[in-house]
Write an enzyme that holds these catalytic residues in place. Sequence first.
Site, PDB file in Angstrom:
ATOM      1  N   LYS A  80       0.863  -1.184   0.000  1.00 53.34           N
ATOM      2  CA  LYS A  80       0.000   0.000   0.000  1.00 53.34           C
ATOM      3  C   LYS A  80       0.893   1.225   0.000  1.00 53.34           C
ATOM      4  O   LYS A  80       2.051   1.159   0.454  1.00 53.34           O
ATOM      5  CB  LYS A  80      -0.844   0.004   1.281  1.00 53.34           C
ATOM      6  N   GLY A 180     -25.851   0.661   2.525  1.00 49.83           N
ATOM      7  CA  GLY A 180     -24.965   1.363   1.590  1.00 49.83           C
ATOM      8  C   GLY A 180     -25.298   0.976   0.159  1.00 49.83           C
ATOM      9  O   GLY A 180     -25.142  -0.186  -0.234  1.00 49.83           O
ATOM     10  N   GLY A 182     -24.054   2.331  -2.806  1.00 51.54           N
ATOM     11  CA  GLY A 182     -23.123   2.976  -3.720  1.00 51.54           C
ATOM     12  C   GLY A 182     -22.771   2.029  -4.846  1.00 51.54           C
ATOM     13  O   GLY A 182     -23.590   1.207  -5.289  1.00 51.54           O
ATOM     14  N   ASN A 183     -21.531   2.114  -5.301  1.00 54.76           N
ATOM     15  CA  ASN A 183     -21.105   1.312  -6.451  1.00 54.76           C
ATOM     16  C   ASN A 183     -21.271  -0.183  -6.199  1.00 54.76           C
ATOM     17  O   ASN A 183     -21.748  -0.913  -7.063  1.00 54.76           O
ATOM     18  CB  ASN A 183     -19.641   1.619  -6.776  1.00 54.76           C
ATOM     19  N   VAL A 184     -20.877  -0.633  -5.022  1.00 58.63           N
ATOM     20  CA  VAL A 184     -20.963  -2.066  -4.723  1.00 58.63           C
ATOM     21  C   VAL A 184     -22.391  -2.443  -4.332  1.00 58.63           C
ATOM     22  O   VAL A 184     -22.979  -3.378  -4.884  1.00 58.63           O
ATOM     23  CB  VAL A 184     -19.978  -2.453  -3.591  1.00 58.63           C
TER      24      VAL A 184
END
Length: 350
Positions: A80, A180, A182-184
Site C-alpha cells: 500500500k 450502503g 453505492g457502487n458495490v
Amino acid sequence: MSVFSNPHFDNHEQVVFAADPESGLKAIVAVHSTALGPAIGGCRAWHYADEDSALADVLRLSRGMTYKAAMADVPFGGGKSVLMLGRDQKKTAGLLDALARAIEGLGGRYVAGEDIGTTAADMAQIRRGTRHVMGMPREQGGSGDPSPMTALGCFVSIQQAVKHKLKTDRLSGVRVAVQGLGNVGMNLCRLLHEAGARLTVTDVIFDHVRLASERFGAQALAPDAIVDAEVDLFAPCALGAVINARTVGRLKVAIVAGGANNQLARPEDGSALHERGILYAPDYVVNAGGMIQLAAERLGEAPAVVEARVRGIAARLGEVFLQSEREDKPPHIVADQLAEQRFRPGALAA
Ligand code: NAD
C-alpha cells in the site's frame, strides 16, 4: 514514530519513506509480503492528522492486502502507499511524478492502484514515470470500474453463506438487508433481486434509497435502524467497523456477508458473532472481486477468466465455513490462518 515496534508492523518486508522537497511529496510505501508475487495495493491520498496515523494506516492496509490476495488466489502479495497531503496541499502532477519515481525505485516489488483520494487519471499520471501501476482509465488499457466484480464476489459469497447456514441453494425469498447503496451495494442489490431475494435497504443519500425501491422493490429503513432489521442476512456495503460492541448484540440475522472493508471493529466482535451463532463471511474474502479484476490487468487475463476467478471466491469461503465448523473457531480467525498458510508456509512449519 516507532516503526519496527509499531503494532501494525507485522514483519513488513520493506517500508519506504519518500520525500521530494520540490513537489512537496511526503509518502510512505509499505511492502508487507512478496512471497506470492509483487505486492499490489492502492495509493491513498489523505490529509493525515500526523505521521503516526499515516504510518499506522499504510501498515495496516498493506498487511490486509497480503491476506486478501492470498485468499483470492492471485499471484500477488500485499502493499500500500499513502500520499500525506499537508493541510492546504493539493495533488499535483509534480507530486504524482515524484511518487512514481519512488515506486519505480522499488523495481516492481510494489504495484500501485487507485484508492481513496486517487483516481484512474492519477494512475495514468503515475504511469508516465513507472509501469508498476494498474487501474488506468479504460481508454488507456485499464480494466475500468472494479465495483461490478466486487459485487459479483459478494453475491456468490451470499449464495455460499445461505447454502451453509440456511441449507438452501436458492436465494428466492431470502431476506437481505443491504447497508450502503453505492457502487458495490447497488450492483449487489440488482443481482440479489434477479435471484429473487427480498431486499431491505438503507443509505444516507435518499436518492440511492429511492432508486433501489423503484428498481428492486426494496423496503427502506433509516440508516441507524438497519442493524435491527429482522431479516436472514445483513450485507454491510458502506462503512468499516459496523460490527462493534454496540451493534453485535442487536443483530437479528443468521448471516453477515457484505462488501465493506474492515467490518469488524475488533477481532473480538467477530468472536461475539460466532458465539451468537451468526455466520460471518470474512470481509476480505468476500470483497476481493475488484482486486481480482485489477490483478488481471497485470496478468493479461481475459474478462471470462476474471469472472471465473471471482466466482471462485465462493469455494474458498466454503472452505473457511467448513473449517470453522469443524474446529468451532470463528471464520475470521480461520480465514487469517488459511491465508497465512499460503504466504508464510515456512513460518507455520517451523
Ligand atoms: P461508495 O462510496 O460508492 O458507496 C458507499 C455508499 O454508502 C454510499 O451510497 C454512501 O452514501 C453510503 N453510506 C455512507 N455512510 C452510510 C451510513 N452510515 N449508512 C448507510 N449508508 C451509508 O463505495 P463503494 O465503492 O460502493 O464501496 C463500499 C464499501 O465496499 C467500502 O467499504 C469499500 O471500501 C468497500 N470495497 C469496495 C470495493 C469496490 O470495488 N468499489 C472493493 C472492495 C471493498
